[in-house]
Scaffold this active site. Structure first.
Site, short mmCIF file in Angstrom:
data_model
loop_
_atom_site.label_atom_id
_atom_site.label_comp_id
_atom_site.label_asym_id
_atom_site.label_seq_id
_atom_site.Cartn_x
_atom_site.Cartn_y
_atom_site.Cartn_z
N ILE A 23 12.12 2.87 5.99
CA ILE A 23 12.27 1.88 7.05
C ILE A 23 11.45 0.62 6.78
O ILE A 23 11.89 -0.50 7.04
CB ILE A 23 11.88 2.47 8.42
CG1 ILE A 23 12.80 3.63 8.77
CG2 ILE A 23 11.92 1.41 9.50
CD1 ILE A 23 14.25 3.24 8.94
N ALA A 24 10.25 0.78 6.29
CA ALA A 24 9.34 -0.36 6.14
C ALA A 24 8.35 -0.10 5.03
O ALA A 24 8.26 1.01 4.49
CB ALA A 24 8.60 -0.59 7.47
N GLN A 25 7.61 -1.15 4.66
CA GLN A 25 6.48 -0.99 3.75
C GLN A 25 5.27 -1.71 4.32
O GLN A 25 5.39 -2.57 5.20
CB GLN A 25 6.82 -1.47 2.34
CG GLN A 25 7.04 -2.94 2.14
CD GLN A 25 7.48 -3.25 0.70
OE1 GLN A 25 8.08 -2.42 0.01
NE2 GLN A 25 7.19 -4.44 0.23
N ASP A 49 5.01 12.32 16.04
CA ASP A 49 5.17 12.34 14.58
C ASP A 49 3.81 12.57 13.92
O ASP A 49 3.41 11.85 13.01
CB ASP A 49 5.78 11.01 14.11
CG ASP A 49 6.40 11.11 12.73
OD1 ASP A 49 6.64 12.24 12.25
OD2 ASP A 49 6.65 10.06 12.10
N MET A 52 0.83 -1.20 0.00
CA MET A 52 0.00 0.00 0.00
C MET A 52 0.87 1.25 0.00
O MET A 52 0.49 2.28 -0.57
CB MET A 52 -0.89 0.02 1.25
CG MET A 52 -1.81 -1.17 1.38
SD MET A 52 -2.60 -1.23 3.02
CE MET A 52 -3.55 0.30 3.02
N ALA A 53 2.01 1.18 0.69
CA ALA A 53 2.94 2.32 0.78
C ALA A 53 4.31 1.77 1.09
O ALA A 53 4.45 0.68 1.66
CB ALA A 53 2.49 3.29 1.87
N SER A 54 5.34 2.55 0.73
CA SER A 54 6.71 2.10 0.96
C SER A 54 7.56 3.29 1.36
O SER A 54 7.55 4.32 0.69
CB SER A 54 7.27 1.45 -0.31
OG SER A 54 8.58 0.96 -0.08
N ALA A 55 8.28 3.15 2.47
CA ALA A 55 9.15 4.22 2.97
C ALA A 55 10.54 3.66 3.23
O ALA A 55 10.84 2.51 2.90
CB ALA A 55 8.55 4.82 4.24
N LYS A 115 2.87 -4.24 8.57
CA LYS A 115 4.05 -3.40 8.37
C LYS A 115 5.29 -4.28 8.46
O LYS A 115 5.49 -4.96 9.46
CB LYS A 115 4.09 -2.28 9.41
CG LYS A 115 5.15 -1.23 9.17
CD LYS A 115 4.97 -0.07 10.15
CE LYS A 115 5.98 1.04 9.89
NZ LYS A 115 5.78 2.19 10.81
#
Length: 546
Positions: free
Chosen positions: A139-141, A291, A134-137, A156
């Protein structure tokens, strides 16, 4: 042997960092007016620096350099973007443009990490699992999935082999920070090495999914049954160090104002709720989501906030809580002397600071704010200017206050975006006044006494013996030293006696009077209580001077 194997990779990474910093002329920006200015010329001798230098504003060049250096440097830039107290405005504005978006890693890697962590196949763990993230950054996806009981969840997954990359880049960052401290004396006051170390701790904490899951659970308990904030549930059976499975929420992202309007959400009420949530977390729970940018905040159909991403949480000690509350209230009352005194009392500035000079500096910064309508007064900017002024008087960087300032600026930004008529004081001042009354009033005395009563009762039988030991040592003390030493001993004895008397008074009169039921719960008979009170009273009069 591990170090030797890693040395070539470390060297290649260092060369790339040198190449990027030189290309964007960061070396000139930092070193040109220092004793290390000669390094600028040395850099030009390396072949990898024989290319045209990037032009443009300094903030833009710094942002582009961080983007080219990769995810870990991007996250450092994002962290620094909240430090408007450290950075010039043009650089801070550019760093806020950094996006933590990374290409997704291979879906088979995700499945392998999940299966290894949960010790079962993906088919056994989930009724349905979507391998497309769904999303990827950095540190993690995140993947969507469904459990066998029908629960819709998000999974996650930490990036594979990310920790060695972080350790390598952070090691280089520390070297650069040490060079900066050595080259620019003024930078020592900003503690760049400590900033990098704090960043290292934060980013390594974000790697630990068990820690993030625990943070989410704590925050969920704090707001259980609340109409302000909803925190998704954690599925511990599907969570470990590298994998976190959390309830999937359906809401509107807080930044999507048009969709919130279309859903019939009252934006003014939503804005005020955000302020209440912040102050509740900071002053009531002492555990706040640090955050809270728009990507991590959603609004549910019933108008409640919903938060995700709990890797970074903040806490304040009781002293910082009280001083902050008093600072806000003193600022509202334009009592700048009180603000200056609080800074000295709290240890935020050196104790030898001249209070009248600090008061004058704070007044010159804060007074112009009052020329603006009350609704436009910013808590975040007030804190920012307060810390900037205090640093001129030697204020040290306070990591816990940095997180608080960052969170407050985020909350204010969201609140103003939702309702530009927001008056933060309408919500904040009554909350802070009520909190202060609980902390320093009769309620605080009763609460503290209840908490300490069992300890006082336990220690009571030992007090006469301690009194005798103190007097015996005093009688045998050698008073042949110089007069100032004798005076020091007398002052210490006086202080000790006063402290003992205060304890006896509290135990003899306050505890029996206020807490007979509490004492009964601990199984203390009335006769024993009476004997204890008489014993304590005798001790008190024994210490009392004739």
């Amino acid at each position: 042997m591990t170090f030797i194997r890693q040395l070539p990779r470390q060297l290649l990474r260092s060369i790339k960092i040198n190449r990027v910093l030189t290309h964007y002329q960061i070396d000139k920006m930092v070193l040109s007016e220092t004793k290390y200015a000669w390094l600028i010329l040395v850099n030009l001798l390396f072949p990898w620096n024989w290319r045209r230098k990037s032009k443009g504003a300094r903030g833009e060049r710094i942002r582009l350099a961080l983007e080219e250096l990769g995810p870990i440097f991007i996250k450092l830039g994002q962290a620094l973007s909240t430090r408007k107290d450290l950075l010039p405005d043009d650089i801070a504005v550019e760093l806020r443009k950094l996006q933590d978006d990374c290409p997704p890693f291979d879906e088979q890697h995700s499945i392998q990490i999940i299966e290894h962590g949960l010790k079962r196949s993906i088919e056994d763990a989930f009724a349905c699992f979507n391998p497309k993230p769904m999303a990827s950054a950095s540190i993690a996806q995140v993947h969507s999935a469904t459990l066998y009981d029908g629960s819709e969840v998000v999974v996650k997954v930490v990036r594979p082999d990310i920790k060695p990359v972080i350790e390598q880049d952070v090691s280089i960052m520390k070297s650069l920070a040490q060079l900066l401290e050595s080259a620019i004396k003024e930078s020592k006051r900003l503690h760049p090495t400590e900033v990098v170390e704090e960043f290292e701790k934060t980013i390594l904490d974000e790697l630990d999914m068990m820690r993030e899951a625990s943070n989410a659970s704590q925050l969920r308990r704090n707001f259980e049954g609340s109409d302000l904030l909803y925190v998704p549930d954690i599925y511990w059976s599907h969570t470990n160090d590298n994998v976190m499975t959390m309830e999937r929420i359906e809401g509107i992202r807080i930044s999507e104002i048009d969709q919130l309007d279309a859903a019939g959400i009252d934006l003014s009420e939503l804005s005020a709720k955000g302020v209440t949530i912040f102050f509740t977390q900071v002053f009531k729970h002492n555990f706040f989501h640090a955050d809270m940018h728009p990507g991590n905040i959603f609004v549910l159909p019933d108008g409640r906030y919903a938060a995700i991403d709990f890797g970074i949480m903040g806490t304040l000690n009781p002293e910082d809580q009280r001083y902050l509350a008093e600072n806000f209230l003193a600022f509202f009352n334009r009592d700048y002397l009180k603000v200056a005194e609080l800074h000295i009392e709290s240890g935020w500035v050196p104790e030898d600071t001249r209070v009248n000079e600090l008061e004058s500096a704070i007044r010159s910064v804060c007074e112009p704010i009052w020329d603006r309508p009350l609704k436009e007064i910013s808590f975040g900017l007030f804190l920012l200017r307060l810390f900037q002024t205090a640093r001129r008087f030697g204020m040290e960087v306070q990591p816990q206050l940095v997180l608080l300032q960052k969170t407050l600026l985020n909350i204010e930004g969201l609140g103003r975006q939702l309702d530009d008529e927001l008056d933060l004081w309408d919500t904040a001042k009554p909350f802070l006044e009520g909190w202060m009354q609980e902390r320093v009033g009769l309620k605080s005395l009763v609460k503290s006494s209840k908490a300490n009563a069992p300890f006082w009762i336990e220690q009571a039988p030992q007090l006469p013996g301690l009194i005798f030991q103190s007097l015996d040592k005093l009688s045998k003390a050698d008073f042949s030293h110089q007069s100032h030493q004798i005076a020091k001993l007398e002052a210490q004895l006086k202080q000790q006696n006063q402290a003992q008397k205060n304890r006896f008074l509290a135990l003899t009169f306050v505890v029996p009077a206020i807490f007979p039921q509490l004492l009964g719960q601990f199984g203390v008979p009335e006769s024993m209580l009476l004997q204890g009170a008489l014993l304590l009273a005798a001790g008190y009069f024994l210490l009392k001077k004739p």
